[in-house]
Design an enzyme around this catalytic site. Structure first.
Site, PDB file in Angstrom:
ATOM      1  N   HIS A   1     -17.008  27.825 -41.118  1.00 42.77           N
ATOM      2  CA  HIS A   1     -17.508  26.574 -41.716  1.00 42.77           C
ATOM      3  C   HIS A   1     -18.233  25.680 -40.711  1.00 42.77           C
ATOM      4  O   HIS A   1     -18.856  24.691 -41.107  1.00 42.77           O
ATOM      5  CB  HIS A   1     -16.365  25.774 -42.344  1.00 42.77           C
TER       6      HIS A   1
ATOM      7  N   ASP B   1     -13.607  35.730 -46.933  1.00 44.33           N
ATOM      8  CA  ASP B   1     -12.754  34.547 -47.055  1.00 44.33           C
ATOM      9  C   ASP B   1     -12.962  33.940 -48.446  1.00 44.33           C
ATOM     10  O   ASP B   1     -14.065  34.006 -49.001  1.00 44.33           O
ATOM     11  CB  ASP B   1     -13.145  33.535 -45.980  1.00 44.33           C
TER      12      ASP B   1
ATOM     13  N   HIS C   1     -13.234  30.951 -49.320  1.00 44.82           N
ATOM     14  CA  HIS C   1     -14.184  29.834 -49.282  1.00 44.82           C
ATOM     15  C   HIS C   1     -15.541  30.314 -48.779  1.00 44.82           C
ATOM     16  O   HIS C   1     -15.615  31.160 -47.879  1.00 44.82           O
ATOM     17  CB  HIS C   1     -13.671  28.721 -48.355  1.00 44.82           C
TER      18      HIS C   1
ATOM     19  N   ASP D   1      -7.267  34.337 -47.529  1.00 43.29           N
ATOM     20  CA  ASP D   1      -6.829  33.281 -48.436  1.00 43.29           C
ATOM     21  C   ASP D   1      -7.215  33.532 -49.882  1.00 43.29           C
ATOM     22  O   ASP D   1      -6.956  32.679 -50.744  1.00 43.29           O
ATOM     23  CB  ASP D   1      -7.318  31.907 -47.966  1.00 43.29           C
TER      24      ASP D   1
END
Length: 313
Positions: free
Chosen positions: A124, A161, A163, A250
């Site tokens: 990120h 991931d 996200h 996740d």
């Protein structure tokens, strides 16, 4: 043999009590690998910190210095989700450097595949700012490192991931030498709210970003179908010289930060499919970096399955 970079030094990035990106993630991974009897089956790699010149291949010098100064002053918040402590700058350098150490081991022929179990994560982090627990863009810096040190011309990054890997996308969206693919929960339902299918790159990089948002509740079957029908054909078309993975765990059915239903075994099969792809495209070379995963038991067990698949054990 698969390489593993894992160090208790990463415990020293200690932030807000109760924060999901906590030191115990490293201990959970270490314990799970030990309990599975895998530690002696892998080549252990010692991490070395990335120097600031290497960080500057992605990040501005002003941003790097701002992170250093905040940490030296005792810590604080880089953004709403990204706290740092006094030692966080050095540990973030070590986290990036751990992945570069894995790159060196693969490119020197010591191993064919390797995993960096380091924190803080990176996908990120933007060129000029921290975001979402991430200080430095580990996987993006690794791609630049492979280009600069080993003259690679085509690098593929697959990010699973839960996200969207918005930081990695920002680093390469105009660069046709890096194919970036992110498979993530639909941004209408999950932070950071980016990664829609129409985000495909800009300028010369148009068509070299592939975002694949999935609806909440997606399970192993949905993920594996997505890998086989969308990810694999695009990577095969691109013909990378190496495959990098942003390995977030996740999307696990027990993870507290998302709403997906991937099982522990599902992560092993996802990894196996991507390793088979690497065997066909780039001599099997795979470099993997830990991103998310916040249920400690699920994280540890998923990493074990990831390593078994990476090592074809």
């Amino acid at each position: 043999m698969v390489g593993l970079c894992l160090s208790r030094e990463f415990l020293r990035h200690r932030v807000t009590p109760g924060h999901p990106e906590r030191p115990e993630r490293i201990l959970a991974i270490e314990q799970a690998i030990t309990d599975a009897g895998l530690m002696q089956k892998m080549m252990l790699i010692n991490p070395k910190p990335a120097d600031e010149g290497t960080l500057q291949t992605i990040h501005s010098s002003q941003y790097i210095q701002s992170v250093r100064q905040i940490c030296e002053a005792g810590g604080g918040m880089l953004d709403a989700d990204t706290p740092v402590a006094r030692e966080s700058f050095g540990i973030a350098q070590l986290s990036t450097g751990a992945l570069l150490s894995v790159c060196d081991a693969v490119m020197s022929g010591q191993i064919r595949r390797g995993f960096s179990a380091a924190r803080p994560p990176g996908h990120h982090a933007l060129p000029d700012s921290a975001m979402g627990f991430c200080l430095f863009a580990n996987i993006a810096i690794a791609a630049k490192y492979l280009q600069n040190q080993y003259n690679l011309e085509r690098i593929a990054i697959v990010d699973f991931d839960v996200h969207h890997g918005n930081g990695t996308q920002a680093c390469f969206e105009s660069d046709p030498s890096v194919l970036f693919i992110s498979v993530h929960q639909d941004p209408r339902t999950l932070w950071p709210g980016s990664g829609f299918g129409e985000e495909t790159g800009t300028g010369a990089g148009q068509g070299f970003t592939l975002n694949i948002p999935l609806m909440p509740g997606a399970d192993d079957a949905v993920y594996l179908r997505t890998i086989n029908e969308q990810v694999i054909p695009r990577v095969e078309e691109f013909q990378p010289q190496i495959l990098l993975l942003s390995a977030g765990f996740d999307a696990h059915q027990d993870d507290p930060l998302a709403q997906m239903c991937v099982t522990t075994e599902g992560f092993g099969e996802i990894t196996r499919q991507l390793c088979d792809l690497a065997n066909r495209c780039c001599g099997g070379k795979v470099i993997s970096a830990l991103e998310g995963g916040y249920n400690l038991h699920a994280l540890g067990q998923s990493v074990v399955q990831h390593l078994i698949a990476l090592g074809e054990m």
